[in-house]
Every structure is written in structure tokens, then in C-alpha cells.
Design an enzyme around this catalytic site. Structure first.
Site, mmCIF file in Angstrom:
data_model
loop_
_atom_site.group_PDB
_atom_site.id
_atom_site.type_symbol
_atom_site.label_atom_id
_atom_site.label_comp_id
_atom_site.label_asym_id
_atom_site.label_seq_id
_atom_site.Cartn_x
_atom_site.Cartn_y
_atom_site.Cartn_z
ATOM 1 N N ARG A 56 0.814 -1.240 0.000
ATOM 2 C CA ARG A 56 0.000 0.000 0.000
ATOM 3 C C ARG A 56 0.837 1.274 0.000
ATOM 4 N NH1 ARG A 56 -3.098 -3.030 3.749
ATOM 5 N NH2 ARG A 56 -4.785 -4.067 2.656
ATOM 6 N N LYS A 110 3.021 11.467 -10.914
ATOM 7 C CA LYS A 110 2.100 10.644 -11.707
ATOM 8 C C LYS A 110 2.822 9.344 -12.037
ATOM 9 C CE LYS A 110 -0.987 13.843 -14.041
ATOM 10 N NZ LYS A 110 -1.415 14.384 -15.343
ATOM 11 N N GLU A 141 8.316 18.217 -24.680
ATOM 12 C CA GLU A 141 7.749 18.574 -23.367
ATOM 13 C C GLU A 141 8.329 19.913 -22.890
ATOM 14 O OE1 GLU A 141 5.259 16.853 -22.217
ATOM 15 O OE2 GLU A 141 5.532 14.700 -22.508
ATOM 16 N N LYS A 174 7.127 23.021 -13.757
ATOM 17 C CA LYS A 174 6.328 21.866 -13.347
ATOM 18 C C LYS A 174 6.108 21.868 -11.846
ATOM 19 C CE LYS A 174 4.929 17.319 -13.938
ATOM 20 N NZ LYS A 174 4.966 16.094 -14.680
ATOM 21 N N GLU A 207 -4.399 17.138 -9.862
ATOM 22 C CA GLU A 207 -5.038 17.530 -11.130
ATOM 23 C C GLU A 207 -6.544 17.759 -11.005
ATOM 24 O OE1 GLU A 207 -3.278 15.928 -14.759
ATOM 25 O OE2 GLU A 207 -5.275 15.824 -15.611
ATOM 26 N N ARG A 225 -3.370 21.702 -13.350
ATOM 27 C CA ARG A 225 -2.387 20.697 -13.771
ATOM 28 C C ARG A 225 -2.771 20.067 -15.113
ATOM 29 N NH1 ARG A 225 0.909 16.049 -10.332
ATOM 30 N NH2 ARG A 225 2.001 15.253 -12.161
ATOM 31 N N ASN A 241 -1.258 18.762 -20.040
ATOM 32 C CA ASN A 241 -1.615 17.746 -21.038
ATOM 33 C C ASN A 241 -1.802 18.325 -22.429
ATOM 34 O OD1 ASN A 241 -1.822 15.192 -19.628
ATOM 35 N ND2 ASN A 241 -3.329 16.264 -18.379
ATOM 36 N N HIS A 268 -1.639 16.128 -25.499
ATOM 37 C CA HIS A 268 -1.570 14.734 -25.066
ATOM 38 C C HIS A 268 -2.779 13.908 -25.502
ATOM 39 C CE1 HIS A 268 1.899 16.065 -22.885
ATOM 40 N NE2 HIS A 268 2.064 14.921 -22.265
ATOM 41 N N HIS A 298 -1.735 10.750 -27.226
ATOM 42 C CA HIS A 298 -2.014 9.410 -26.676
ATOM 43 C C HIS A 298 -2.775 8.556 -27.693
ATOM 44 C CE1 HIS A 298 -1.592 10.707 -22.154
ATOM 45 N NE2 HIS A 298 -0.438 10.576 -22.766
ATOM 46 N N HIS A 337 6.651 8.834 -27.246
ATOM 47 C CA HIS A 337 5.668 9.677 -26.552
ATOM 48 C C HIS A 337 5.892 11.157 -26.898
ATOM 49 C CE1 HIS A 337 3.079 11.221 -23.401
ATOM 50 N NE2 HIS A 337 4.082 11.966 -22.956
HETATM 51 P P1 NAD Z 1 11.711 5.770 -22.365
HETATM 52 O O1 NAD Z 1 11.643 5.631 -20.918
HETATM 53 O O2 NAD Z 1 11.186 4.669 -23.211
HETATM 54 O O3 NAD Z 1 13.209 6.064 -22.782
HETATM 55 C C1 NAD Z 1 13.522 6.241 -24.131
HETATM 56 C C2 NAD Z 1 14.665 5.327 -24.595
HETATM 57 O O4 NAD Z 1 15.905 5.862 -24.156
HETATM 58 C C3 NAD Z 1 14.606 3.917 -24.048
HETATM 59 O O5 NAD Z 1 15.038 3.018 -25.046
HETATM 60 C C4 NAD Z 1 15.623 3.951 -22.916
HETATM 61 O O6 NAD Z 1 16.152 2.678 -22.604
HETATM 62 C C5 NAD Z 1 16.677 4.869 -23.480
HETATM 63 N N1 NAD Z 1 17.484 5.583 -22.511
HETATM 64 C C6 NAD Z 1 17.101 6.131 -21.336
HETATM 65 N N2 NAD Z 1 18.104 6.855 -20.822
HETATM 66 C C7 NAD Z 1 19.139 6.762 -21.672
HETATM 67 C C8 NAD Z 1 20.449 7.307 -21.693
HETATM 68 N N3 NAD Z 1 20.843 8.155 -20.751
HETATM 69 N N4 NAD Z 1 21.268 6.978 -22.693
HETATM 70 C C9 NAD Z 1 20.844 6.159 -23.697
HETATM 71 N N5 NAD Z 1 19.602 5.636 -23.751
HETATM 72 C C10 NAD Z 1 18.767 5.931 -22.739
HETATM 73 O O7 NAD Z 1 10.945 7.081 -22.861
HETATM 74 P P2 NAD Z 1 10.831 8.551 -22.240
HETATM 75 O O8 NAD Z 1 10.652 9.428 -23.395
HETATM 76 O O9 NAD Z 1 11.886 8.817 -21.258
HETATM 77 O O10 NAD Z 1 9.467 8.471 -21.420
HETATM 78 C C11 NAD Z 1 8.233 8.278 -22.061
HETATM 79 C C12 NAD Z 1 7.256 7.739 -21.039
HETATM 80 O O11 NAD Z 1 7.064 8.717 -20.014
HETATM 81 C C13 NAD Z 1 5.885 7.469 -21.627
HETATM 82 O O12 NAD Z 1 5.435 6.227 -21.162
HETATM 83 C C14 NAD Z 1 5.030 8.582 -21.073
HETATM 84 O O13 NAD Z 1 3.684 8.209 -20.934
HETATM 85 C C15 NAD Z 1 5.680 8.830 -19.748
HETATM 86 N N6 NAD Z 1 5.434 10.170 -19.192
HETATM 87 C C16 NAD Z 1 5.028 10.264 -17.913
HETATM 88 C C17 NAD Z 1 4.819 11.503 -17.335
HETATM 89 C C18 NAD Z 1 4.442 11.598 -15.895
HETATM 90 O O14 NAD Z 1 4.123 12.690 -15.438
HETATM 91 N N7 NAD Z 1 4.509 10.527 -15.148
HETATM 92 C C19 NAD Z 1 5.039 12.657 -18.086
HETATM 93 C C20 NAD Z 1 5.469 12.537 -19.403
HETATM 94 C C21 NAD Z 1 5.667 11.280 -19.950
HETATM 95 N N1 GLY Z 2 2.862 15.177 -17.580
HETATM 96 C C1 GLY Z 2 1.668 15.764 -17.088
HETATM 97 C C2 GLY Z 2 1.592 15.876 -15.616
HETATM 98 O O1 GLY Z 2 2.488 15.483 -14.916
HETATM 99 O O2 GLY Z 2 0.612 16.327 -15.091
#
Ligand code: NAD
Ligand code: GLY
Length: 363
Positions: free
Chosen positions: A118, A140, A182, A224, A234, A238, A242, A245, A249, A262
């Protein structure tokens, strides 16, 4: 090193930003409660940064989980591998999970931390630009479902975020551009001055000029942190984060997770939101042209995949966390730096935007 703070109602946590931070044990020590630490990463990042990360954690009983790499693995099944490790090693409620990687690793690990017994502590060590400017901050967490992106998750804030800018040196160019989407988002939503700064500095960011990258990351994290402090769960502003998005998405899930990055989907999605805002008469020709030019300059796509027709978009956009009483609410623009959320747009204009992008994609 620079330290920013995310001020929540009940507590606050730091974002450390700088170079050569990985492996500095003093930074993480204060944020770990017991000896039990589980570092979660993936098969691409492990050979690059796992050893260095563990070198800062020698005082702890450190275990590691190395997940497969890719958005298509951001699932409940993959999360279960983390639970397997936690239970196999008898980790208790005082344990700490460390997410070492991009947004996928951060989102899955945060969700595992939110759910295990939990809720246990976790730390974000983001290694992509996208994760450093957005996903690691704000709590998130979650995974995808075959029928909808990020549909299963929880709000669960980290104990701290450690951003080592040096990790960006190994990132592929396409991933750097995805992160810039972003960054541009913050300018479009609420920061016209930052948007202008990005227009002047986009080429320096693309060649990874450390000073400019540091400025862009700090500025984005500050933006942020301010939004999250005002609206952690949100219920209002907040949602503006998006921008693009709901369109993005739809592209990600419609094309199959992992086929479009993404950040790329968000880049095109922001342009679609700008196009609809322009049709509504709220966004000037000049602002639309500047938006398109900056997204292009960041080497992001500006057209949709030809496979995605307007009806497909509408079907997928109706599975979105901002949908209320069946109405797709969208973040729209009134000018660069001024955004709002609304379900009160003309549906014919939304269709016209979708048709325009689909037509352009098929040319
Ligand atoms: P990712 O995590 O898939 O990373 C992209 C690629 O880069 C992967 O192949 C990874 O292994 C590689 N990589 C990571 N660090 C590296 C480095 N330093 N050197 C070489 N390669 C490296 O993608 P992302 O763009 O980081 O994240 C996208 C995800 O984040 C999506 O799932 C999206 O929905 C999520 N997201 C979440 C929030 C949130 O608020 N939680 C906000 C925006 C996006
Ligand atoms: N990436 C959108 C949020 O964190 O609210």
C-alpha cells in the site's frame, strides 16, 4: 549543483540538477529510510549507469531488477516482475525503490512503489531529457492498458529527483528531440518568454550545449514544480500540462505502444491543438506559424501517421482521463503562453483539424 523544491501540502522534496551527480552517496542517503533498496532499470540503461548508481549505495542491501526496454513493456505484467523481486528479497514497508531510466522506468517503478504494501518510498533518477523535464517530477505513476494509455496508475510522489545531465550524452538524437517536445510545451502553456528563448536556442539544445540544456531543464522543472504545488492531484490547472496529449495518446495507442515515441506524439499533438485553436479564432496566424516552426526546428514530426483517420482519432481520444460525461475536453491555446481547458469547442472544427492532418499525411 542546483536544488529546486516541490512544495506539496503535506511535505516537500528536492530536485537536484547538475553534472557528475550519479554515484554521489551523500545526495541519496537522506532520502532512504532503511537498508533495503531496490534499483529498477532496463537492459539498455543498466550497462551504462547501473554500476555508477550502485557505487553511491554501498551502505545498503541493494537488489536490482533489469526490465526489458520499451513502451510496450509499460504494463501490469512488467510491474509484477518488480513485485516478484520485492517479495523474493523480503522487502518490508520501509524499503526504497530507485527508478533509474526514462519515463517508462519512472512510471512503472513509481506505480510499483505506490502499490507495494500500500505504498513505499521511491526515488527518481531520470536519464532521458523527457523524464528530466517532466515525468520524474510530480508523482504521476502508472502503466498502459491495451485500450488506453496510462489508464492504470496512482499519484505517488518521490522522496527526491536526481538529475545528472551527463546521462544525456548517451541519449539518441531522436530521444533528445522527443524530450524537447515537453520543454516546448511549458512555453506554449504559460511562458511566452521561455518560448522565445527556445526559438533562439533550439540549435544549441540539439547539439547538447550543457549550459543551455541545464537552463532548459531547470526552467522546465521549476514550471512543473509550481503547477504541481498548486494542484497536486489535477483538479484544475495541472490538466494544462496535457497540451497535445489527448491527440498524442491516440497516436501512441492507435499505432501500437512503442511505434511512435511519446514526445513525438506530443509534438504533433500540440500542433493539432494549435490548429484547432486557430480554427476557433483564438490563435493568430503568426502564433500558429511560430509553433509549427519551433516543433519542426526541434526535429519533431508535424504530421500524423497516415493509418490514423479522423474516426480512429475520435474513438481513441474518447478514452482519456480528461473525458467528463462523454465529452472530450482538450487543452487549447489563446496565444503562445496562454492555455485553457475546455469541452466547449465546435466539434465540426475538431473534425476539420483531424481531416486536415489526415489529408496532409496521405499526400
Ligand atoms: P523511455 O523511458 O522509453 O526512454 C527512451 C529510450 O531511451 C529507451 O530506449 C531507454 O532505454 C533509453 N534511454 C534512457 N536513458 C538513456 C540514456 N541516458 N542513454 C541512452 N539511452 C537511454 O521514454 P521517455 O521518453 O523517457 O518516457 C516516455 C514515457 O514517459 C511514456 O510512457 C510517457 O507516458 C511517460 N510520461 C510520464 C509523465 C508523468 O508525469 N509521469 C510525463 C510525461 C511522460
Ligand atoms: N505530464 C503531465 C503531468 O504530470 O501532469
Amino acid at each position: 549543483m542546483k536544488t529546486l523544491t516541490v512544495n506539496l501540502k503535506e511535505r516537500r522534496y528536492p530536485i537536484y540538477i547538475g553534472q557528475k551527480l550519479l554515484g554521489q552517496s551523500s545526495l541519496l542517503m537522506n532520502h532512504i529510510r532503511s537498508k533495503q533498496v531496490l534499483v529498477v532499470t532496463n537492459e539498455t540503461i543498466a550497462p551504462l549507469y547501473l554500476e555508477k548508481t550502485l557505487s553511491g549505495l554501498t551502505d545498503f542491501q541493494c537488489e536490482t531488477v533489469i526490465l526489458p526496454d520499451g513502451e510496450q513493456y509499460k504494463t501490469l505484467e512488467t510491474t509484477n516482475l518488480i513485485f516478484d523481486a520485492l517479495l523474493t528479497h523480503r522487502f518490508d514497508r520501509d524499503c526504497t525503490l530507485v527508478a533509474l531510466g526514462g519515463g517508462v522506468i519512472g512510471d512503472i517503478t513509481g506505480f510499483a512503489a505506490a502499490s507495494y504494501q500500500r505504498g513505499v518510498n521511491f526515488i527518481q533518477i531520470p536519464t532521458t531529457l523527457l523524464a528530466q523535464v517532466d515525468s520524474s517530477v510530480g508523482g504521476k505513476t502508472g502503466v498502459n492498458h491495451a485500450l488506453g494509455k496510462n489508464m492504470i496508475g496512482a499519484f505517488h510522489q518521490p522522496q527526491c529527483v536526481l538529475i545528472d545531465i551527463d546521462t544525456l550524452n548517451t541519449l539518441e538524437d531522436q530521444q533528445l528531440s522527443a524530450g524537447l517536445a515537453e520543454v516546448i510545451k511549458y512555453g506554449l502553456i504559460s511562458d511566452a518568454e521561455f518560448f522565445s528563448w527556445l526559438e533562439s536556442n533550439i540549435n544549441a539544445l540539439l547539439i547538447r550545449d550543457a549550459e543551455r540544456l541545464t537552463y532548459a531543464i531547470e526552467h522546465s522543472c521549476q514550471n512543473k514544480a509550481t503547477v504541481v504545488a498548486a494542484d497536486e492531484k489535477e483538479s484544475g490547472q495541472r490538466a494544462l500540462l496535457n497540451l497535445g496529449h489527448t491527440f498524442g495518446h491516440a497516436i501512441e495507442s492507435g499505432m501500437g505502444y512503442g511505434r511512435w515515441l511519446h514526445g513525438e506524439a506530443v509534438g504533433t499533438g500540440m500542433l493539432m491543438a494549435a490548429n484547432l485553436s486557430h480554427r476557433q479564432g483564438h490563435y493568430s496566424d503568426e502564433d500558429l506559424q511560430r509553433t509549427q516552426a519551433l516543433i519542426e526546428a526541434a526535429h519533431l514530426p508535424t504530421t500524423t501517421p497516415p493509418e490514423m483517420n479522423s474516426q480512429r482519432f475520435l474513438d481513441l481520444m474518447s478514452v482519456d482521463k480528461k473525458v467528463k460525461s462523454g465529452i472530450i475536453r482538450l487543452v487549447l491555446l489563446k496565444g503562445i503562453g496562454t492555455s485553457y481547458i475546455s469541452g466547449d469547442y465546435d466539434p465540426k472544427l475538431l473534425l476539420a483539424t483531424l481531416d486536415e492532418f489526415h489529408h496532409a499525411a496521405r499526400l
